[in-house]
Design a protein around this motif. Structure first.
Motif, short mmCIF file in Angstrom:
data_model
loop_
_atom_site.label_atom_id
_atom_site.label_comp_id
_atom_site.label_asym_id
_atom_site.label_seq_id
_atom_site.Cartn_x
_atom_site.Cartn_y
_atom_site.Cartn_z
N MET A 46 0.83 -1.21 0.00
CA MET A 46 0.00 0.00 0.00
C MET A 46 0.86 1.26 0.00
O MET A 46 0.53 2.24 -0.67
CB MET A 46 -0.93 0.00 1.21
N CYS A 47 1.97 1.24 0.71
CA CYS A 47 2.86 2.41 0.75
C CYS A 47 3.43 2.69 -0.63
O CYS A 47 3.53 3.85 -1.05
CB CYS A 47 3.99 2.20 1.76
N GLU A 48 3.81 1.64 -1.35
CA GLU A 48 4.33 1.82 -2.71
C GLU A 48 3.24 2.30 -3.65
O GLU A 48 3.46 3.18 -4.47
CB GLU A 48 4.93 0.51 -3.21
N LYS A 49 2.07 1.72 -3.54
CA LYS A 49 0.96 2.06 -4.43
C LYS A 49 0.53 3.52 -4.23
O LYS A 49 0.21 4.22 -5.17
CB LYS A 49 -0.21 1.12 -4.17
N MET A 50 0.54 3.96 -2.97
CA MET A 50 0.06 5.30 -2.64
C MET A 50 1.17 6.33 -2.52
O MET A 50 0.89 7.52 -2.39
CB MET A 50 -0.71 5.25 -1.31
N ASP A 51 2.41 5.88 -2.51
CA ASP A 51 3.56 6.76 -2.33
C ASP A 51 3.46 7.54 -1.01
O ASP A 51 3.50 8.77 -0.97
CB ASP A 51 3.72 7.72 -3.51
N ILE A 52 3.31 6.75 0.09
CA ILE A 52 3.21 7.34 1.42
C ILE A 52 4.19 6.63 2.35
O ILE A 52 4.73 5.58 2.02
CB ILE A 52 1.78 7.24 2.01
N SER A 53 4.36 7.19 3.52
CA SER A 53 5.24 6.57 4.52
C SER A 53 4.50 5.45 5.24
O SER A 53 3.27 5.34 5.17
CB SER A 53 5.68 7.62 5.54
N VAL A 54 5.26 4.64 5.95
CA VAL A 54 4.67 3.54 6.73
C VAL A 54 3.75 4.11 7.81
O VAL A 54 2.65 3.60 8.03
CB VAL A 54 5.79 2.67 7.36
N GLN A 55 4.18 5.18 8.46
CA GLN A 55 3.35 5.78 9.50
C GLN A 55 2.03 6.29 8.92
O GLN A 55 0.99 6.16 9.55
CB GLN A 55 4.10 6.92 10.19
N ALA A 56 2.07 6.88 7.73
CA ALA A 56 0.85 7.37 7.09
C ALA A 56 -0.11 6.21 6.81
O ALA A 56 -1.33 6.36 6.94
CB ALA A 56 1.19 8.12 5.81
#
Length: 150
Positions: A46-56
């Motif tokens: 999900m982090c890769e797909k959304m380009d977000i941090s793990v915390q996000a």
């Protein structure tokens, strides 16, 4: 099953979502089955797909669960997530052909545009609503009052 039911989408307007939460829901629709269930959702994917941090990722997951939009079950190394109310199993092929299934397609290039991430949450929801109105034309007409648009 890259779609979100229109009634589920309209309920999002009342939830005061963040931009990341909207993107989380869209990404989740890419992993769901016909019942709105996404099995084996891993935070890295999900982090890769959304380009977000793990915390996000964890903030979005927790917040959406608290708002009643998703239900989360923890597995060994991943999560099973259900997008509440996004069940398409009661519809037949005929329902789709006649336009009796109101939904928004989430597999559009629009959601992957670099400018999409820059939009505010209300702008994202407005664009998704306008997208729905635009696509509804081939099955039904939709009229929106000027004061509602503004």
């Amino acid at each position: 099953m890259q779609r979100i039911k229109l009634d589920v989408f309209h309920s999002l307007f009342e939830k005061e979502l963040t931009g990341n939460e909207i993107d989380f829901i869209i990404a989740l629709t890419h992993l769901q089955n016909g019942r709105g269930e996404a099995f084996g959702v891993h935070y890295k994917e999900m982090c890769e797909k959304m380009d977000i941090s793990v915390q996000a990722f964890y903030d979005c997951k927790k917040s959406l669960a608290q708002k009643g939009i998703i239900q989360v079950t923890k597995g060994q190394k991943d999560y099973d997530i259900v997008l509440c109310g996004n069940d398409f199993t009661s519809y037949t092929d005929r329902d789709y052909k006649t336009g009796n299934v109101p939904y928004i397609r989430t597999n559009q290039k629009l959601f992957y545009d670099v400018n999409w991430k820059k939009l505010k949450p209300a702008q994202k929801l407005l664009i998704m609503d306008l997208l729905n109105i635009n696509e509804a034309g081939k099955f039904r007409t939709h009229r929106i009052k000027r004061e509602n648009l503004i």
